[in-house]
Design a protein around this motif. Structure first.
Motif, PDB file in Angstrom:
ATOM      1  N   ALA A 126       0.810  -1.215   0.000  1.00 25.02           N
ATOM      2  CA  ALA A 126       0.000   0.000   0.000  1.00 25.02           C
ATOM      3  C   ALA A 126       0.849   1.273   0.000  1.00 25.02           C
ATOM      4  CB  ALA A 126      -0.929   0.004   1.217  1.00 25.02           C
ATOM      5  N   ARG A 127       2.125   1.170   0.400  1.00 27.17           N
ATOM      6  CA  ARG A 127       2.972   2.372   0.429  1.00 27.17           C
ATOM      7  C   ARG A 127       3.278   2.882  -0.980  1.00 27.17           C
ATOM      8  NH1 ARG A 127       6.408  -0.589   4.339  1.00 27.17           N
ATOM      9  NH2 ARG A 127       5.551  -0.175   6.410  1.00 27.17           N
ATOM     10  N   THR A 128       3.198   2.015  -1.975  1.00 26.76           N
ATOM     11  CA  THR A 128       3.353   2.431  -3.375  1.00 26.76           C
ATOM     12  C   THR A 128       2.054   2.098  -4.092  1.00 26.76           C
ATOM     13  OG1 THR A 128       5.711   1.885  -3.253  1.00 26.76           O
ATOM     14  CG2 THR A 128       4.775   2.252  -5.434  1.00 26.76           C
ATOM     15  N   PRO A 129       1.073   2.991  -4.012  1.00 22.76           N
ATOM     16  CA  PRO A 129      -0.262   2.669  -4.526  1.00 22.76           C
ATOM     17  C   PRO A 129      -0.248   2.311  -6.006  1.00 22.76           C
ATOM     18  CG  PRO A 129      -0.314   4.668  -3.197  1.00 22.76           C
ATOM     19  CD  PRO A 129       1.130   4.329  -3.432  1.00 22.76           C
ATOM     20  N   PRO A 130      -1.039   1.325  -6.404  1.00 17.40           N
ATOM     21  CA  PRO A 130      -1.168   0.990  -7.831  1.00 17.40           C
ATOM     22  C   PRO A 130      -1.879   2.116  -8.576  1.00 17.40           C
ATOM     23  CG  PRO A 130      -2.748  -0.245  -6.521  1.00 17.40           C
ATOM     24  CD  PRO A 130      -1.869   0.459  -5.551  1.00 17.40           C
ATOM     25  N   PRO A 131      -1.780   2.138  -9.914  1.00 22.63           N
ATOM     26  CA  PRO A 131      -2.385   3.234 -10.685  1.00 22.63           C
ATOM     27  C   PRO A 131      -3.868   3.431 -10.420  1.00 22.63           C
ATOM     28  CG  PRO A 131      -0.900   1.949 -12.069  1.00 22.63           C
ATOM     29  CD  PRO A 131      -0.999   1.215 -10.765  1.00 22.63           C
ATOM     30  N   TRP A 132      -4.612   2.330 -10.172  1.00 17.00           N
ATOM     31  CA  TRP A 132      -6.058   2.483  -9.994  1.00 17.00           C
ATOM     32  C   TRP A 132      -6.414   3.231  -8.713  1.00 17.00           C
ATOM     33  CZ3 TRP A 132      -7.478   0.493  -5.405  1.00 17.00           C
ATOM     34  CH2 TRP A 132      -6.797  -0.615  -4.907  1.00 17.00           C
ATOM     35  N   ALA A 133      -5.470   3.396  -7.788  1.00 15.44           N
ATOM     36  CA  ALA A 133      -5.772   4.090  -6.535  1.00 15.44           C
ATOM     37  C   ALA A 133      -5.822   5.604  -6.718  1.00 15.44           C
ATOM     38  CB  ALA A 133      -4.740   3.728  -5.465  1.00 15.44           C
ATOM     39  N   ALA A 134      -5.339   6.109  -7.865  1.00 18.10           N
ATOM     40  CA  ALA A 134      -5.437   7.537  -8.163  1.00 18.10           C
ATOM     41  C   ALA A 134      -6.810   7.815  -8.761  1.00 18.10           C
ATOM     42  CB  ALA A 134      -4.340   7.947  -9.139  1.00 18.10           C
ATOM     43  N   PRO A 135      -7.355   9.010  -8.535  1.00 18.25           N
ATOM     44  CA  PRO A 135      -8.668   9.333  -9.129  1.00 18.25           C
ATOM     45  C   PRO A 135      -8.654   9.108 -10.630  1.00 18.25           C
ATOM     46  CG  PRO A 135      -8.008  11.031  -7.572  1.00 18.25           C
ATOM     47  CD  PRO A 135      -6.819  10.115  -7.730  1.00 18.25           C
ATOM     48  N   TYR A 136      -9.681   8.415 -11.126  1.00 22.04           N
ATOM     49  CA  TYR A 136      -9.729   8.119 -12.558  1.00 22.04           C
ATOM     50  C   TYR A 136      -9.984   9.402 -13.343  1.00 22.04           C
ATOM     51  CZ  TYR A 136     -10.981   6.284 -17.073  1.00 22.04           C
ATOM     52  OH  TYR A 136     -11.025   6.044 -18.424  1.00 22.04           O
ATOM     53  N   ARG A 137      -9.186   9.617 -14.377  1.00 21.39           N
ATOM     54  CA  ARG A 137      -9.337  10.803 -15.218  1.00 21.39           C
ATOM     55  C   ARG A 137      -9.844  10.366 -16.592  1.00 21.39           C
ATOM     56  NH1 ARG A 137      -7.297  14.982 -12.642  1.00 21.39           N
ATOM     57  NH2 ARG A 137      -5.755  14.637 -10.994  1.00 21.39           N
ATOM     58  N   PRO A 138     -10.987  10.885 -17.003  1.00 19.21           N
ATOM     59  CA  PRO A 138     -11.557  10.471 -18.291  1.00 19.21           C
ATOM     60  C   PRO A 138     -10.748  11.009 -19.457  1.00 19.21           C
ATOM     61  CG  PRO A 138     -12.791  12.313 -17.395  1.00 19.21           C
ATOM     62  CD  PRO A 138     -11.786  11.918 -16.339  1.00 19.21           C
ATOM     63  N   ALA A 139     -11.048  10.458 -20.632  1.00 16.85           N
ATOM     64  CA  ALA A 139     -10.424  10.959 -21.853  1.00 16.85           C
ATOM     65  C   ALA A 139     -10.778  12.434 -22.019  1.00 16.85           C
ATOM     66  CB  ALA A 139     -10.911  10.157 -23.057  1.00 16.85           C
ATOM     67  N   PRO A 140      -9.891  13.239 -22.619  1.00 14.25           N
ATOM     68  CA  PRO A 140     -10.144  14.676 -22.710  1.00 14.25           C
ATOM     69  C   PRO A 140     -11.386  15.037 -23.510  1.00 14.25           C
ATOM     70  CG  PRO A 140      -8.236  14.021 -24.038  1.00 14.25           C
ATOM     71  CD  PRO A 140      -8.600  12.845 -23.184  1.00 14.25           C
ATOM     72  N   SER A 141     -11.777  14.222 -24.470  1.00 17.69           N
ATOM     73  CA  SER A 141     -12.958  14.533 -25.285  1.00 17.69           C
ATOM     74  C   SER A 141     -13.856  13.314 -25.373  1.00 17.69           C
ATOM     75  CB  SER A 141     -12.529  14.974 -26.698  1.00 17.69           C
ATOM     76  OG  SER A 141     -11.710  16.106 -26.630  1.00 17.69           O
ATOM     77  N   PRO A 142     -14.666  13.030 -24.324  1.00 20.07           N
ATOM     78  CA  PRO A 142     -15.533  11.865 -24.360  1.00 20.07           C
ATOM     79  C   PRO A 142     -16.598  12.017 -25.437  1.00 20.07           C
ATOM     80  CG  PRO A 142     -16.066  13.264 -22.505  1.00 20.07           C
ATOM     81  CD  PRO A 142     -14.826  13.825 -23.113  1.00 20.07           C
TER      82      PRO A 142
END
Length: 327
Positions: free
Chosen positions: A294-310
């Motif tokens: 847990a000290r090195t969080p996996p990528p999914w632990a960061a807030p998900y950012r959508p594609a710039p132009s959905p």
């Protein structure tokens, strides 16, 4: 046969409500299990179990023995583990429960790495359906993923925060239209997780202070997320999941993020364990392993950012947004 062994057998029968299931778990014959129970009842001078052709239940005396016997067995295990650890490497079984999807996709790789480091320790994984209990189910660690923990009787070891994402398939969103605000969810088919949202309320916002609660409903609900995930992929409606469950589908376009400007409340990933003073070293080693991960969080632990132009999806017959005009 000693009385401590009889007590261990009795506790397993009481947990399983079955002589046959207990015998299987203990790798014993059913006849041997019956002999252990009979000897314990003779030693205590009381009937501990009510037996019928279909089930096994506890008498009042049996309930008392189960409650007090659990403390005795736990203390014995602490003593035995302490003695073993002074003369040999930690060994034995660590029983762990976790939600199904997290267990399969996140916990299993961690356990595999742990087993390579500690080959004498066996990790027994089980699926947590929301009703698992440390003591009565004989567990050492429970991994819970929730916005709040109701049971404060155990030690909670915070691990990570799991962002959630509201998603729908392109096919569903073409048919039903892309929601533009939380108010629009009232007209959508929402697939509800009955453990995370038992009252049909979805919660949005980054914290409890700015939380927005929205009551939703739909044609399908389930008590584990994989069913709702598959239903969303099949175009059944909108569903809410931790990012680690749907990140591949979002990247591949099989699912689209809905209302990215108002994300759902994140969940906490927590390891629960007994409050007893002396944990067996094998349990402590696994908890330490989880903490290091847990000290090195996996990528999914960061807030998900959508594609710039959905993509803009509208329901058939609904007005389309005006075209963009150049300067």
């Amino acid at each position: 046969m000693d009385r401590l062994s009889c007590l261990q057998v009795f506790a397993e029968v009481a947990r399983a409500n079955s002589f046959t299931v207990a015998a299987h778990r203990l790798s014993m014959s059913r006849a041997s299990v019956s002999k252990h129970i009979a000897q314990l009842e003779r030693a205590l001078g009381a009937q501990l179990l009510q037996r019928t052709t279909k089930q096994v239940g506890l008498t009042d005396a049996g309930l008392r023995v189960l409650e007090n016997g659990a403390l005795l067995l736990e203390r014995y295990e602490e003593i035995a583990a302490d003695v073993r650890d002074t003369v040999t490497q930690p060994r034995g079984v660590v029983r762990v429960s976790a939600p199904q999807s997290f267990c399969t996709h996140q916990l299993l790789p961690l356990v595999s790495d742990f087993s390579r480091r500690h080959p004498d320790i066996q990790v027994a994984l089980s699926i947590d359906d929301g009703r698992s209990a440390l003591v009565s189910d004989g567990l050492d660690v429970m991994v819970r993923i929730a916005s709040a923990l109701e049971d404060a009787s155990h030690v909670a070891l915070p691990l990570l925060t799991a962002p959630q994402v509201l998603v729908g398939s392109p096919d569903y969103l073409r048919r039903a239209g892309m929601p533009r605000s939380l108010r629009d969810l009232a007209r959508h088919n929402c697939l509800v997780h009955t453990i995370k949202s038992p009252t049909g309320i979805w919660r949005f916002g980054g914290s409890a202070a700015d939380e927005i609660a929205v009551r939703v409903r739909g044609s399908l609900c389930a008590n584990f997320g994989d069913v709702l995930h598959q239903a969303a992929l099949r175009g059944a409606g909108l569903s809410m999941h931790p990012a680690y469950m749907v990140e591949d589908d979002l990247r591949a376009g099989r699912l689209l993020q809905v209302l990215p400007e108002t994300p759902p409340r994140p969940l906490d990933v927590v390891a629960l364990y007994s409050s007893r003073r002396h944990l067996p070293s094998r349990v402590r080693l696994l908890l330490d392993h989880l903490q290091r991960w847990a000290r090195t969080p996996p990528p999914w632990a960061a807030p998900y950012r959508p594609a710039p132009s959905p993509p803009v999806l509208t329901a058939p017959g609904s007005p389309r947004p005006p075209p963009a005009h150049g300067p």
